[in-house]
Design an enzyme around this catalytic site. Structure first.
Site, mmCIF file in Angstrom:
data_model
loop_
_atom_site.group_PDB
_atom_site.id
_atom_site.type_symbol
_atom_site.label_atom_id
_atom_site.label_comp_id
_atom_site.label_asym_id
_atom_site.label_seq_id
_atom_site.Cartn_x
_atom_site.Cartn_y
_atom_site.Cartn_z
ATOM 1 N N GLN A 1 3.770 -12.007 -14.013
ATOM 2 C CA GLN A 1 4.126 -13.683 -13.770
ATOM 3 C C GLN A 1 3.049 -14.210 -14.891
ATOM 4 O OE1 GLN A 1 6.995 -14.854 -12.990
ATOM 5 N NE2 GLN A 1 7.705 -13.295 -11.991
ATOM 6 N N ASN B 1 4.863 -14.532 -7.921
ATOM 7 C CA ASN B 1 6.288 -14.616 -8.610
ATOM 8 C C ASN B 1 7.127 -15.509 -7.674
ATOM 9 O OD1 ASN B 1 5.626 -12.133 -6.766
ATOM 10 N ND2 ASN B 1 8.045 -12.005 -6.849
ATOM 11 N N CYS C 1 17.492 -11.215 0.211
ATOM 12 C CA CYS C 1 19.081 -11.040 0.250
ATOM 13 C C CYS C 1 19.447 -9.625 -0.416
ATOM 14 C CB CYS C 1 19.927 -11.917 -0.321
ATOM 15 S SG CYS C 1 19.522 -12.635 -1.834
ATOM 16 N N SER D 1 5.230 -6.734 -17.787
ATOM 17 C CA SER D 1 6.605 -6.592 -17.894
ATOM 18 C C SER D 1 7.338 -7.363 -19.358
ATOM 19 C CB SER D 1 7.456 -6.912 -16.779
ATOM 20 O OG SER D 1 8.854 -6.319 -16.893
HETATM 21 C C1 LIG Z 1 9.162 -8.882 -11.791
HETATM 22 C C2 LIG Z 1 7.946 -8.435 -11.356
HETATM 23 C C3 LIG Z 1 7.561 -7.012 -11.340
HETATM 24 C C4 LIG Z 1 8.645 -5.802 -11.397
HETATM 25 O O1 LIG Z 1 8.623 -5.880 -13.079
HETATM 26 P P1 LIG Z 1 9.852 -4.995 -13.556
HETATM 27 O O2 LIG Z 1 9.511 -5.030 -15.060
HETATM 28 O O3 LIG Z 1 11.278 -5.745 -13.110
HETATM 29 O O4 LIG Z 1 9.666 -3.788 -12.909
HETATM 30 C C5 LIG Z 1 6.377 -6.821 -10.613
HETATM 31 N N1 LIG Z 1 5.360 -7.876 -10.253
HETATM 32 C C6 LIG Z 1 5.783 -9.029 -10.508
HETATM 33 C C7 LIG Z 1 4.760 -10.117 -9.996
HETATM 34 C C8 LIG Z 1 6.831 -9.349 -10.820
HETATM 35 O O5 LIG Z 1 7.416 -10.676 -10.955
#
Ligand SMILES: *Cc1c(COP(=O)(O)O)cnc(C)c1O
Length: 395
Positions: A180, A152, A326, A200
């Protein structure tokens, strides 16, 4: 407020209009509980099953292998914790990488407190897991390999097929955090020997608060949320019906537009990378040059604080992200940038720009010009930079 240029699509994405349209009736007309038996409930049930089918199709999976969760983090937690529980008679060892999302890394830390042993694989300077190191890490007690599909922060795509083959040959389960990658790159769970996969909705122009865990048929994974009999008794709780409907629509949209959309994103991404590296001195690209997500660019600017850069970009209507955690209130450099070997001071000067299908060449030109000006200004105020310039003049 003027125009916003949103280049933080790895953090979240805008819900696509057609996704929102698909969802709306499930708030108003089709509000029944899918578990009830009257006709109103059947509409909701059909919405859920259509979403499941649309998602399964993108992965080459069966609909009954898709289990909806409240997001990517829950899917990651579930995969790791449930595997550790279900396979404890076989062993207590998990292999993952140093550059995983915190949903994986913090779950591994939790499991370590409960008797699980975890190997965190190093990555090379491009952020790629070393397959030889993976093979060496395998023990008779290894029950799971969990390596993310694409990172990510730096966008690097892992050799997932090879990792899947190694897991398969050794009789070890393979989970991948594909949050991602899903909808961005082609994925087939059989071809890649994937046993579990997390995704997600809000990362693919779907709604927030909905995700899924793909669980290959036959795995012993038990429920993580206890209660009702939803999701084939593996994930209790009344279904997020509008969320699931929107997620299905977003998955279908992402798959249908993938080829065209990512081709355009790659062109713009490469144009961005080329301009930044050519026009801003003492800058490096983080992550693999070509084997990276179509929409990801990540740079480190020497003698710069990423946070200052972000604030000044925000002043120009540009949303981006830096390499510092941050959120924790501290300014620890990102574990991913440290894992690819960046010294702390370079990792601190990092900037992640993640494009969408709405990003234009004009946007990129505006953003590069803005970064150029800001980096020049920040460097002109940096005593370190001043010393550096003096020293390089002497030599
Ligand atoms: C955003 C993300 C998550 C978390 O997903 P959520 O739906 O926000 O809980 C997990 N792994 C990666 C690689 C992500 O980019």
């Amino acid at each position: 407020m003027g125009k916003i240029i949103y280049l933080d699509n790895a953090a979240t994405t805008k819900t696509a209009p057609e996704v929102l349209d698909a969802m709306l009736p499930y708030f108003s007309e089709h509000y029944g509980n899918p578990s009830s038996i009257y006709g109103l409930a059947a509409e909701s049930k059909m919405g859920v099953e259509q979403g499941r089918k649309q998602i399964a199709e993108v992965l080459g999976a069966k609909p009954e292998e898709i289990y909806f969760t409240a997001g990517g983090s829950e899917a990651d937690n579930w995969a790791l914790i449930a595997t550790a529980e279900a396979y404890k008679n076989k062993g207590n060892h998990i292999i993952t990488s140093k550059i995983e999302h915190h949903a994986i890394l913090h779950t591994c830390e939790y499991l370590e407190k409960h008797g699980i042993e975890v190997t965190y694989l190093d990555v090379d300077e491009n952020g790629v897991v070393k397959l030889e190191e993976l093979k060496k890490a395998i023990r008779p007690t290894t029950i799971l390999i969990s390596v993310m599909f694409a990172n990510n922060e730096i966008g690097t795509i892992q050799p997932i097929k090879e990792i899947g083959e190694i897991a398969h040959e050794n009789g070890i389960l393979f989970h991948t955090d594909a949050v991602q990658a899903f909808g961005q790159v082609p994925i087939n769970v059989d071809e890649f020997h994937i046993d579990m996969l997390s995704s997600s909705g809000h990362k693919i122009n779907g709604p927030k608060g909905i995700g899924f865990l793909y669980i290959r048929k036959g795995l012993k994974i038990r429920s993580f949320i206890h209660g009702g009999a939803q999701e084939r008794k593996r994930r209790a709780g009344t279904e997020n019906v509008p969320g699931i409907v929107g997620y299905g629509a977003a998955a279908k949209r992402a798959a249908d537009t993938m080829e065209q959309r990512t081709k355009k994103e790659i062109e713009l991404r490469d144009y961005l990378i080329e301009r930044v590296l050519k026009e801003i001195p003492y800058t490096r690209l983080n992550g693999h040059r070509t084997n990276r997500l179509p929409n990801n660019a990540n740079f480190s600017f020497q003698f710069i604080e990423g946070e200052s850069l972000l604030i000044m970009l925000d002043g120009k209507g540009i949303c981006a992200s830096s390499g510092s955690a941050c959120t924790s209130g501290s300014l620890d450099p990102s574990h991913v940038l440290l894992a690819i070997g960046l010294p702390h001071e370079i990792a601190h000067g990092s900037l992640r720009l993640t494009l969408s299908d709405e990003t234009t060449k004009q946007d990129i030109d505006y953003v590069v010009d803005a970064i150029k000006g800001i980096v020049e200004r920040l460097r002109s105020m940096s005593p370190l930079y001043e010393d550096f310039v003096k020293a390089s003049k002497r030599s």
